[in-house]
Scaffold this motif. Structure first.
Motif, mmCIF file in Angstrom:
data_model
loop_
_atom_site.group_PDB
_atom_site.id
_atom_site.type_symbol
_atom_site.label_atom_id
_atom_site.label_comp_id
_atom_site.label_asym_id
_atom_site.label_seq_id
_atom_site.Cartn_x
_atom_site.Cartn_y
_atom_site.Cartn_z
ATOM 1 N N SER A 24 0.228 7.149 6.878
ATOM 2 C CA SER A 24 1.574 6.986 7.427
ATOM 3 C C SER A 24 1.980 5.508 7.450
ATOM 4 O O SER A 24 3.093 5.142 7.070
ATOM 5 C CB SER A 24 1.620 7.584 8.833
ATOM 6 O OG SER A 24 2.831 7.242 9.470
ATOM 7 N N ARG A 25 1.047 4.646 7.877
ATOM 8 C CA ARG A 25 1.375 3.215 7.975
ATOM 9 C C ARG A 25 1.603 2.620 6.585
ATOM 10 O O ARG A 25 2.512 1.807 6.388
ATOM 11 C CB ARG A 25 0.246 2.471 8.686
ATOM 12 C CG ARG A 25 0.221 2.703 10.186
ATOM 13 C CD ARG A 25 -0.867 1.885 10.839
ATOM 14 N NE ARG A 25 -0.998 2.191 12.246
ATOM 15 C CZ ARG A 25 -1.936 1.669 13.029
ATOM 16 N NH1 ARG A 25 -2.828 0.834 12.528
ATOM 17 N NH2 ARG A 25 -1.985 1.989 14.304
ATOM 18 N N ILE A 26 0.766 3.021 5.628
ATOM 19 C CA ILE A 26 0.935 2.481 4.276
ATOM 20 C C ILE A 26 2.289 2.902 3.717
ATOM 21 O O ILE A 26 3.043 2.101 3.144
ATOM 22 C CB ILE A 26 -0.217 2.962 3.365
ATOM 23 C CG1 ILE A 26 -1.529 2.290 3.784
ATOM 24 C CG2 ILE A 26 0.090 2.656 1.902
ATOM 25 C CD1 ILE A 26 -2.749 2.859 3.085
ATOM 26 N N ASN A 27 2.615 4.166 3.904
ATOM 27 C CA ASN A 27 3.875 4.683 3.372
ATOM 28 C C ASN A 27 5.069 4.005 4.017
ATOM 29 O O ASN A 27 5.985 3.531 3.331
ATOM 30 C CB ASN A 27 3.917 6.204 3.595
ATOM 31 C CG ASN A 27 5.054 6.858 2.829
ATOM 32 O OD1 ASN A 27 5.249 6.577 1.653
ATOM 33 N ND2 ASN A 27 5.828 7.720 3.501
ATOM 34 N N ARG A 28 5.074 3.943 5.324
ATOM 35 C CA ARG A 28 6.184 3.303 6.032
ATOM 36 C C ARG A 28 6.262 1.814 5.702
ATOM 37 O O ARG A 28 7.355 1.242 5.573
ATOM 38 C CB ARG A 28 6.024 3.503 7.539
ATOM 39 C CG ARG A 28 6.407 4.916 8.004
ATOM 40 C CD ARG A 28 5.802 5.237 9.360
ATOM 41 N NE ARG A 28 6.047 4.208 10.347
ATOM 42 C CZ ARG A 28 5.223 3.919 11.363
ATOM 43 N NH1 ARG A 28 4.096 4.610 11.507
ATOM 44 N NH2 ARG A 28 5.531 2.979 12.216
ATOM 45 N N GLY A 29 5.090 1.190 5.584
ATOM 46 C CA GLY A 29 5.065 -0.241 5.259
ATOM 47 C C GLY A 29 5.661 -0.526 3.890
ATOM 48 O O GLY A 29 6.429 -1.483 3.722
ATOM 49 N N ARG A 30 5.309 0.291 2.890
ATOM 50 C CA ARG A 30 5.851 0.088 1.540
ATOM 51 C C ARG A 30 7.374 0.251 1.525
ATOM 52 O O ARG A 30 8.099 -0.567 0.937
ATOM 53 C CB ARG A 30 5.234 1.109 0.578
ATOM 54 C CG ARG A 30 3.802 0.781 0.160
ATOM 55 C CD ARG A 30 3.197 1.962 -0.561
ATOM 56 N NE ARG A 30 1.926 1.666 -1.193
ATOM 57 C CZ ARG A 30 1.175 2.582 -1.783
ATOM 58 N NH1 ARG A 30 1.554 3.862 -1.785
ATOM 59 N NH2 ARG A 30 0.056 2.246 -2.359
ATOM 60 N N ILE A 31 7.841 1.324 2.168
ATOM 61 C CA ILE A 31 9.293 1.597 2.178
ATOM 62 C C ILE A 31 10.036 0.475 2.908
ATOM 63 O O ILE A 31 11.072 -0.018 2.441
ATOM 64 C CB ILE A 31 9.563 2.969 2.832
ATOM 65 C CG1 ILE A 31 9.002 4.094 1.961
ATOM 66 C CG2 ILE A 31 11.050 3.172 3.076
ATOM 67 C CD1 ILE A 31 9.032 5.476 2.620
ATOM 68 N N GLU A 32 9.482 0.034 4.037
ATOM 69 C CA GLU A 32 10.118 -1.023 4.817
ATOM 70 C C GLU A 32 10.132 -2.344 4.039
ATOM 71 O O GLU A 32 11.145 -3.069 4.017
ATOM 72 C CB GLU A 32 9.376 -1.191 6.157
ATOM 73 C CG GLU A 32 9.949 -2.223 7.102
ATOM 74 C CD GLU A 32 11.332 -1.816 7.646
ATOM 75 O OE1 GLU A 32 11.700 -0.632 7.467
ATOM 76 O OE2 GLU A 32 12.011 -2.676 8.212
#
Lengths: 191, 236
Positions: free
Chosen positions: A170-178
């Protein structure tokens, strides 16, 4: 990996040459992690030294059964980065007003300095990425750095961050999008 | 599969990392192709991830590894590595080591010269060395004894020739300005009387000194018993 395990064993027995080899193999990785997280060359250098001093002292406590040496080394580095982040929190709050005034000037300067040279392009992208990472929250920042700049797999990141794998994903995904949104706002075009 | 924009956002990294199931892997691009927002999002994030994987690592500062090695193993590690095969020279150039070498060499030269000068050739047999050293010690002792005896004679002659007659006749080392009593105090010991008697007559004293000089200039072993006693008594 096997070489790391052998070097660690020799280091624990007091072999200085093996320790030197171990430092040479991993100094760049540790320094990159510190630099990408802090965004400060001086702090990254000091933290890198601190990491290896701590590793040198605690190397006998490392158990290969718990994970590969690079993962353990990343955990040590990450713990020191968290300590450093907490120590410097007050300094960042006071500096943030100055950053807002100077940031546009830096951005303009970089955009006019574009050259076709590949090295310069990498350097420019690296600097833009650094600016974007600095705007991410620490949780998302460290997840993206470990995955996309350090190349760790999900299992290793879970070990380093001590969180469930679902949280890691979840953190990797949100971090990439952000990060992509931030860079887009900065005017950085995707490849 | 019913796929919406929220699914795209939530599973974007799984899609990029190839971690979607077979049904999801079909539905994801199908929805993204028909949704402008999702198309832009996928393009931005996949482009960012691709570029992050291509960015070379930042070069660490020069000397970082050496600083870490010095901080952990100590500076000796770097010295031995940089000195190479001539590293042992630095040990020899230490003043203390050089001084020690010179002292030892000088000691050997002195010993060899002494042994060669006495026996004519260098003998390194320990027994020979001991005999030579023993002989040297005894010779040195005999020479110094003779030198001291000669000095005693010279000083005696010098003092007899330069001193006034009054001080010569005084047996006590400290000169006294008080007049001597005409009559010595009565003594029951005949030896005291015999010691005091010659000092009272100047001529007699000079004669005794002459005899004594003659004795001292000859071999002491051949001197008569009484003259030897007399000389010992007069000497300081």
């Amino acid at each position: 990996m096997e070489q790391d395990a052998q070097l660690v064993q020799l280091c624990v027995r007091g072999d200085g040459a093996s320790w030197e080899e171990l430092v040479r193999r991993h100094a760049r990785r540790v320094h990159n992690l510190c630099y990408r997280f802090t965004g400060n060359s001086t702090a990254a250098e000091d933290l890198s030294q601190e990491v290896f001093l701590r590793v040198f002292r605690t190397l006998p406590s490392y158990q290969p059964a718990q994970g590969a040496f690079p993962t353990w080394l990343t955990s040590v580095t990450r713990n020191l980065l968290v300590d450093h982040y907490r120590r410097t929190r007050r300094d960042r709050l006071t500096d943030s007003i100055d950053d807002e005034a100077t940031a546009p000037q830096i951005k303009d300067k970089r955009s006019t300095a574009r050259t076709p040279d590949k090295l310069a392009e990498d350097s420019e992208l690296s600097a833009q990425l650094q600016d974007g990472l600095a705007k991410l929250s620490p949780d998302l920042r460290e997840a993206v750095i470990l995955r996309d700049l350090q190349g760790l797999d999900y299992g290793a990141i879970r070990t380093v961050l001590q969180v469930p794998e679902g949280t890691v994903k979840s953190r990797i995904n949100r971090g990439r999008i952000e990060l992509a949104r931030i860079l887009n706002e900065m005017g950085v075009r995707p490849a | 599969m019913n796929w919406n924009c929220t699914n795209t956002v939530e599973r974007l990294s799984d899609y990029l990392d190839g971690a979607l199931g077979s049904a999801e892997a079909l539905a994801f691009p199908e929805h993204a192709a028909g949704c402008a927002n999702c198309t832009q999002l996928v393009a931005q994030v996949s482009g960012l991830v691709a570029r992050m994987h291509q960015i070379p690592p930042v070069q660490e500062p020069a000397g970082l590894v050496e600083t870490i090695i010095a901080a952990t193993l100590g500076p000796r590690k770097r010295q031995s590595a940089s000195a190479g095969s001539l590293g042992w020279l630095s040990t020899i150039w230490q003043p203390r080591f050089a001084m020690g070498v010179v002292t030892v060499a000088a000691s050997f030269v002195i010993i060899f010269q002494a042994v060669a000068g006495i026996s004519g050739k260098v003998e390194l047999n320990p027994a020979n060395l001991f005999h030579v050293a023993n002989r040297q010690v005894h010779l040195t002792y005999a020479r110094s004894t003779k030198f001291v005896n000669d000095l005693r004679v010279v000083y005696e002659i010098q003092s007899r020739l330069t001193s006034p007659p009054e001080s010569m006749s005084e047996p006590s080392p400290a000169p006294s300005s008080e007049p001597q009593p005409k009559d010595p105090p009565p003594s029951s010991d005949p030896r005291e009387k015999s010691q005091a008697t010659p000092h009272r007559d100047h001529h007699e004293s000079c004669a005794a000194a002459n005899v004594e000089l003659a004795f001292l200039l000859t071999d002491s072993a051949a001197a008569p018993e009484n003259l030897s006693d007399f000389a010992l008594r007069r000497l300081p």
